[in-house]
Enzyme design. Structure first.
Site, PDB file in Angstrom:
ATOM      1  N   SER A 110      -9.504   1.875   2.402  1.00 42.53           N
ATOM      2  CA  SER A 110      -9.132   2.255   1.901  1.00 42.53           C
ATOM      3  C   SER A 110      -8.079   1.314   0.956  1.00 42.53           C
ATOM      4  CB  SER A 110      -8.218   3.233   2.750  1.00 42.53           C
ATOM      5  OG  SER A 110      -7.303   2.745   3.567  1.00 42.53           O
TER       6      SER A 110
ATOM      7  N   LYS B 280       0.951  -1.442   0.290  1.00 40.17           N
ATOM      8  CA  LYS B 280       0.368   0.330   0.324  1.00 40.17           C
ATOM      9  C   LYS B 280       0.689   1.121  -0.226  1.00 40.17           C
ATOM     10  CE  LYS B 280      -3.884   2.125   2.516  1.00 40.17           C
ATOM     11  NZ  LYS B 280      -4.826   1.578   3.979  1.00 40.17           N
TER      12      LYS B 280
ATOM     13  N   SER C 129     -10.329  -0.677   6.955  1.00 41.97           N
ATOM     14  CA  SER C 129      -9.325  -0.932   5.187  1.00 41.97           C
ATOM     15  C   SER C 129      -8.482  -2.376   5.011  1.00 41.97           C
ATOM     16  CB  SER C 129      -8.196   0.809   5.722  1.00 41.97           C
ATOM     17  OG  SER C 129      -9.007   2.091   5.677  1.00 41.97           O
TER      18      SER C 129
END
Length: 331
Positions: free
Chosen positions: A117, A40, A141
């Site tokens: 996210s 990420k 997330s």
């Protein structure tokens, strides 16, 4: 899994970042040798800028001086970094959409959001572009995109995995988590990232949030009932202790501590106290879960907006797209 070189050409789901791309080979031997992973784009890679899902963040922050602790551990274990994966802008939402870089495809349900996210990480694993991927989880997330994309995903205990070299959202909630297509690989990654076990300690008690359970539809409650029964069998118990946030009970001390601490830091004019009073004064327990959830959301929002990134908010001029983080009234 093929080598990570050329991942951008093979990425048909928009999971990987073009603007911060970097691929790194892992150690030649180790428990994860031969596997590839996505990272990420809020975890640092030495010598490269971290995008954090925001062009403004990317433009105003220097290259990282060192790898994030998670990245170093995985490379040393033999896994190779295929590339960085998209995140929602500054990791602040749960749908997985990004107004600047686009929304990764949900391979399990094309046309629907992937969840966020950690959207790019989930999309990459679900599409078979990486064996596993690293995300972060503050308020869901990892858990949300794992469920949306049909993956195994884990949010470990807060603080169990180092967040050194990761951009913060709300540090008292932030965790590093990961995705895999099967539970066996999820566990192998955990063997590398999690601290050594204190030994085989069978749980002796489980708590059922009865007020939250009461909010479920009958169909969802029925679908979850076999799992509850299985846990009860493992514990050797016939039922669960009920955990209700009613007048005679307290919200867990950690929640009170965090929220009281937030009130002191941010002088929030009694809003948190009102939410906690609603939870503590609710005899039925029907609304207590929602009240505490709202208090948690308030704490995350203010810790993010004022406690950690206020200088960025003040320094950057909002863009004109009308749809990004700065223009949704969230900053």
């Amino acid at each position: 899994m093929s080598a990570p070189d050329g991942i951008l050409a093979r990425d048909t789901v928009g999971a990987f970042c073009r603007h911060t791309h970097v691929a790194l080979a892992g150690a030649p031997a180790g428990p994860l040798a031969g596997l590839s992973f996505g990272l990420k784009d809020l975890f640092d890679v030495a010598g490269h800028r971290t995008g954090f899902g925001s062009p403004d963040w990317l433009a105003t922050h220097p290259p990282a001086p060192a790898h994030a602790a998670v990245l170093s551990a995985l490379l040393e274990a033999g896994a190779s970094l295929a590339g960085r994966t998209h995140t929602e802008e500054m990791a602040f939402s749960l749908t997985g959409e990004n107004a600047h870089y686009g929304t990764p495809v949900n391979p399990a349900a094309p046309g629907r959001v992937p969840g966020g996210s950690s959207s790019g990480s989930a999309s990459a694993v679900a599409a078979g572009l990486a064996d596993f991927a690293i995300g972060s989880d503050t308020g869901g997330s990892v858990r949300a995109p794992a469920s949306y994309c049909g993956l195994h995903g884990i949010r470990p205990t807060h603080g169990a995995v180092s967040l050194a070299g990761a951009c913060p959202l709300a540090p008292s909630f932030d965790t590093a988590g990961w995705f895999a297509r099967d539970a066996a690989l999820l566990a192998r990654v955990g063997d590398v990232l999690l601290p050594p076990s204190a030994g085989d300690q069978a749980p002796g008690r489980a708590l059922l949030a009865a007020d939250a359970w009461a909010l479920l539809s009958p169909a969802v409650a029925a679908a979850l009932a076999p799992a509850l029964a299985a846990v009860a069998r493992v514990l050797g118990a016939g039922d669960f202790g009920a955990f209700q946030l009613a007048a005679s009970q307290r919200v867990p001390d950690t929640v009170f501590f965090n929220l009281e601490d937030l009130q002191l830091q941010l002088e929030m004019d009694g809003r948190v106290n009102a939410l906690l009073a609603e939870a503590a004064g609710d005899d039925t327990g029907a609304h207590s879960t929602r009240a505490v959830r709202s208090a948690h959301a308030l704490r995350i929002h203010h810790a993010f907006g004022y406690g950690w990134h206020g200088d960025t908010f003040d320094a950057l001029r909002p863009c004109d797209c009308g749809d990004c983080y700065w223009n949704r009234g969230e900053a």
